[in-house]
Motif scaffolding. Structure first.
Motif, PDB file in Angstrom:
ATOM      1  N   LYS A   2     -44.800  27.367  18.281  1.00 27.44           N
ATOM      2  CA  LYS A   2     -45.636  27.673  17.122  1.00 27.44           C
ATOM      3  C   LYS A   2     -46.826  26.731  17.072  1.00 27.44           C
ATOM      4  O   LYS A   2     -46.743  25.608  17.553  1.00 27.44           O
ATOM      5  CB  LYS A   2     -44.818  27.538  15.832  1.00 27.44           C
ATOM      6  N   VAL A 194     -49.033  12.356  25.747  1.00 26.04           N
ATOM      7  CA  VAL A 194     -47.673  12.735  26.149  1.00 26.04           C
ATOM      8  C   VAL A 194     -46.996  13.671  25.144  1.00 26.04           C
ATOM      9  O   VAL A 194     -45.805  13.948  25.260  1.00 26.04           O
ATOM     10  CB  VAL A 194     -46.771  11.501  26.411  1.00 26.04           C
ATOM     11  N   PHE A 195     -47.767  14.210  24.193  1.00 26.45           N
ATOM     12  CA  PHE A 195     -47.196  15.151  23.214  1.00 26.45           C
ATOM     13  C   PHE A 195     -46.630  16.366  23.941  1.00 26.45           C
ATOM     14  O   PHE A 195     -45.515  16.808  23.676  1.00 26.45           O
ATOM     15  CB  PHE A 195     -48.276  15.592  22.231  1.00 26.45           C
ATOM     16  N   ALA A 312     -34.425  16.835  20.364  1.00 27.05           N
ATOM     17  CA  ALA A 312     -35.591  15.962  20.178  1.00 27.05           C
ATOM     18  C   ALA A 312     -36.228  15.650  21.521  1.00 27.05           C
ATOM     19  O   ALA A 312     -35.577  15.706  22.561  1.00 27.05           O
ATOM     20  CB  ALA A 312     -35.156  14.669  19.501  1.00 27.05           C
ATOM     21  N   GLY A 313     -37.504  15.320  21.498  1.00 26.38           N
ATOM     22  CA  GLY A 313     -38.211  14.907  22.707  1.00 26.38           C
ATOM     23  C   GLY A 313     -38.332  13.391  22.708  1.00 26.38           C
ATOM     24  O   GLY A 313     -38.855  12.812  21.756  1.00 26.38           O
ATOM     25  N   THR A 315     -40.054  11.425  24.934  1.00 29.59           N
ATOM     26  CA  THR A 315     -41.399  10.937  25.207  1.00 29.59           C
ATOM     27  C   THR A 315     -42.312  11.211  23.997  1.00 29.59           C
ATOM     28  O   THR A 315     -43.141  10.388  23.625  1.00 29.59           O
ATOM     29  CB  THR A 315     -41.930  11.604  26.488  1.00 29.59           C
TER      30      THR A 315
HETATM   31  P1  ATP Z   1     -43.316  23.534  21.149  1.00 32.37           P
HETATM   32  O1  ATP Z   1     -43.320  24.547  20.072  1.00 32.37           O
HETATM   33  O2  ATP Z   1     -44.043  22.260  20.796  1.00 32.37           O
HETATM   34  O3  ATP Z   1     -43.648  24.052  22.512  1.00 32.37           O
HETATM   35  P2  ATP Z   1     -40.509  23.930  21.344  1.00 32.37           P
HETATM   36  O4  ATP Z   1     -40.211  24.468  20.003  1.00 32.37           O
HETATM   37  O5  ATP Z   1     -40.551  24.805  22.522  1.00 32.37           O
HETATM   38  O6  ATP Z   1     -41.814  23.015  21.290  1.00 32.37           O
HETATM   39  P3  ATP Z   1     -37.945  22.795  21.746  1.00 32.37           P
HETATM   40  O7  ATP Z   1     -37.559  23.746  22.788  1.00 32.37           O
HETATM   41  O8  ATP Z   1     -37.362  22.910  20.370  1.00 32.37           O
HETATM   42  O9  ATP Z   1     -39.530  22.731  21.645  1.00 32.37           O
HETATM   43  O10 ATP Z   1     -37.734  21.336  22.321  1.00 32.37           O
HETATM   44  C1  ATP Z   1     -37.188  20.277  21.575  1.00 32.37           C
HETATM   45  C2  ATP Z   1     -38.103  19.082  21.577  1.00 32.37           C
HETATM   46  O11 ATP Z   1     -38.466  18.724  22.904  1.00 32.37           O
HETATM   47  C3  ATP Z   1     -39.423  19.286  20.864  1.00 32.37           C
HETATM   48  O12 ATP Z   1     -39.277  19.089  19.485  1.00 32.37           O
HETATM   49  C4  ATP Z   1     -40.285  18.221  21.493  1.00 32.37           C
HETATM   50  O13 ATP Z   1     -40.043  16.943  20.883  1.00 32.37           O
HETATM   51  C5  ATP Z   1     -39.765  18.157  22.896  1.00 32.37           C
HETATM   52  N1  ATP Z   1     -40.642  18.938  23.787  1.00 32.37           N
HETATM   53  C6  ATP Z   1     -40.619  20.275  23.991  1.00 32.37           C
HETATM   54  N2  ATP Z   1     -41.548  20.633  24.893  1.00 32.37           N
HETATM   55  C7  ATP Z   1     -42.169  19.475  25.262  1.00 32.37           C
HETATM   56  C8  ATP Z   1     -43.224  19.178  26.187  1.00 32.37           C
HETATM   57  N3  ATP Z   1     -43.784  20.116  26.913  1.00 32.37           N
HETATM   58  N4  ATP Z   1     -43.612  17.891  26.305  1.00 32.37           N
HETATM   59  C9  ATP Z   1     -43.016  16.908  25.591  1.00 32.37           C
HETATM   60  N5  ATP Z   1     -42.026  17.134  24.724  1.00 32.37           N
HETATM   61  C10 ATP Z   1     -41.603  18.393  24.560  1.00 32.37           C
END
Ligand code: ATP
Length: 446
Positions: A2, A194-195, A312-313, A315
């Motif tokens: 999202k 690194v987001f 959770a992520g 990094t």
């Molecule tokens: P986004 O909507 O930002 O793509 P997501 O909803 O696909 O994320 P999840 O699958 O719920 O993410 O992943 C759990 C957590 O892993 C996220 O809250 C984030 O902290 C981390 N994360 C996900 N994708 C990445 C990425 N490409 N790089 C760094 N951290 C990530």
């Protein structure tokens, strides 16, 4: 997936300051920089490696160590591709991709409006699904029978080992399986430092519950996870919990909430907490032919637990903690930068600083260092004036500095300086480990 909700007070200057500090002080380097790097890929330097470890340990402490209902595993990155068929990742782990016909840039359709953010052209291709999994081949033959995928999440390792864990630990629902580890996603638009990167580390826990209890455990884990960030130093006002709209829910989810952080560009995800229902256990049961059920001996009933997942992520959390901790103030008329990191998160807990490099001080300073190193992660610095060394430690968030001076040789005491208040107290060397432990532990009980 999202778009982030825009915040009223984003602070781009903070972002630049933190990115700059990360490079300058050795938290994060562009990967393979001597070869010009590779887009949005980073290596973690000495301080980054220490900090990542501390964030991971803090998560582990509250998700595994301090609980008797969660056990850890450490599953393989490369696994049987049938796992990804059953999980739905092969069919549905996609982002909508559009190309700008004018400047050839690629975008995630859900992150842009009707024009290219780079050149403004409205000449965009139709959105088409792009699978985010990295494909590779196991063994020497590159044919479809040898295809495998780098895991895009660690969660599936917990589901496929559900029975193994049940049988070897004698846990019963509600109970959880946790793991941390690398995950890989071929993101269309990595960025914001690194987001969002293509290789990152996750910290995930699958909590298996009787279906009737799923809603209340979902609430429980939302509160628990929000509190965790606060406990480790992220201010309340930079955190919020956002429930997903029906239209945002993933294919497996009966409810999702994000812990969001106020990034310099606005609110965005830090962690997702989902009620995955029995989607995964059911699907793996169907695909593998092995029933992933729990037998409740008291009721004599077989059932498939529901799963609440805080994901959770690592990094991304490290970056959020750095952004939240970054501060500047004036000490004794001098500007300073200080990372107000939680003592358990800061790369170093203590810095040992002999006042001068003179040989008379080194043996005592090294002896103190050796004693403290058994319990704490320590830095040792004997270069330049003491004021500059304090600033250097402030800038990397070291909570306590221990200064060994010439009086120490006479009175057997050293100066302990506090990062936040800059207050200094004299402590007898014999009491040093205890005093430091108390000061660091006190933060945990706040
Ligand atoms: P986004 O909507 O930002 O793509 P997501 O909803 O696909 O994320 P999840 O699958 O719920 O993410 O992943 C759990 C957590 O892993 C996220 O809250 C984030 O902290 C981390 N994360 C996900 N994708 C990445 C990425 N490409 N790089 C760094 N951290 C990530």
């Amino acid at each position: 997936m999202k778009p982030a909700v825009t915040s009223p007070t984003p602070d781009p200057a903070l972002f630049d300051a933190v990115v700059n500090l990360c490079k300058r002080r050795g938290f994060v380097f562009p990967s393979a920089e001597i070869y010009g790097g590779i887009r949005s890929t980073y290596d973690y330097g000495p301080l980054g490696a220490l900090m990542l470890r501390n964030v991971r340990d803090a998560w582990w402490r509250s998700m595994v160590q301090e609980r008797d209902d969660v056990v850890p595993i450490d599953a393989a990155v490369l696994t049987n591709p049938k796992v990804w068929e059953a999980s739905g990742h092969l069919a549905a782990f996609t982002d909508p991709l559009v190309d700008c016909r004018n400047c050839k840039e690629r975008w995630r359709a859900d992150q842009i409006g009707d024009s290219c953010p780079k050149c403004g052209s409205k000449d965009l291709t139709e959105a088409r699904p792009f699978n985010l999994m990295f494909k590779t081949f196991v063994g020497p033959v590159e044919d479809s029978a040898a295809a495998a995928y780098l895991r895009p999440e660690t969660a599936q390792g917990m589901f496929v080992n559900f029975l193994n864990v049940l049988q070897t630990t004698r846990k019963r629902p509600p109970f959880g399986i946790a793991q941390t580890g690398r995950a890989f996603r071929n993101e269309i638009t990595p960025g914001n430092f690194v987001f969002r990167t293509r290789e990152f580390e996750m910290m995930e826990m699958e909590y298996f519950v009787p279906p009737a209890e799923a809603a209340s455990w979902f609430e429980y884990w939302c509160t628990e996870r929000l509190d965790w960030y606060e406990r480790y130093g992220v201010p309340k006002e930079m955190l919020r919990l956002r429930q997903h709209e029906e239209s945002e829910l993933s294919h497996y989810s009966a409810g999702t909430a994000d812990v969001e952080f106020l990034y310099p560009w606005g609110w965005g995800e830090l962690e997702g907490i989902a009620n995955r229902t029995d989607f995964d256990l059911r699907s793996h049961s169907e695909h593998s032919g092995t029933k992933l059920e729990y037998f409740d001996q008291t009721s004599g009933e077989h059932y498939m637990p529901y799963v609440i997942e805080p994901a959770a992520g690592l990094t991304r959390t490290m970056m959020a903690m750095l952004l939240a901790a970054y501060d500047t103030d004036v000490v004794a008329g001098e500007d300073r930068t200080v990372l107000r990191l939680h003592p358990r998160i800061a790369p170093y807990s203590v810095a040992v600083l002999p006042l001068s490099k003179k040989e008379t001080l080194t043996p005592l300073a090294k002896k103190i260092l050796r004693t403290l190193q058994r319990r704490f992660v320590c830095d040792y610095d004997e270069t330049q004036a003491i004021g500059r060394r304090y600033r250097r430690q402030d800038e990397i968030g070291t909570p306590l500095c221990v200064t060994v001076d010439f009086d120490s040789l006479e009175d057997g005491a050293v100066t302990v300086r506090d990062r936040d208040s800059t207050e200094q107290v004299r402590v007898p060397i014999g009491q040093l480990p205890g005093t430091i432990a108390e000061r660091l532990e006190a933060e945990l009980d706040r």
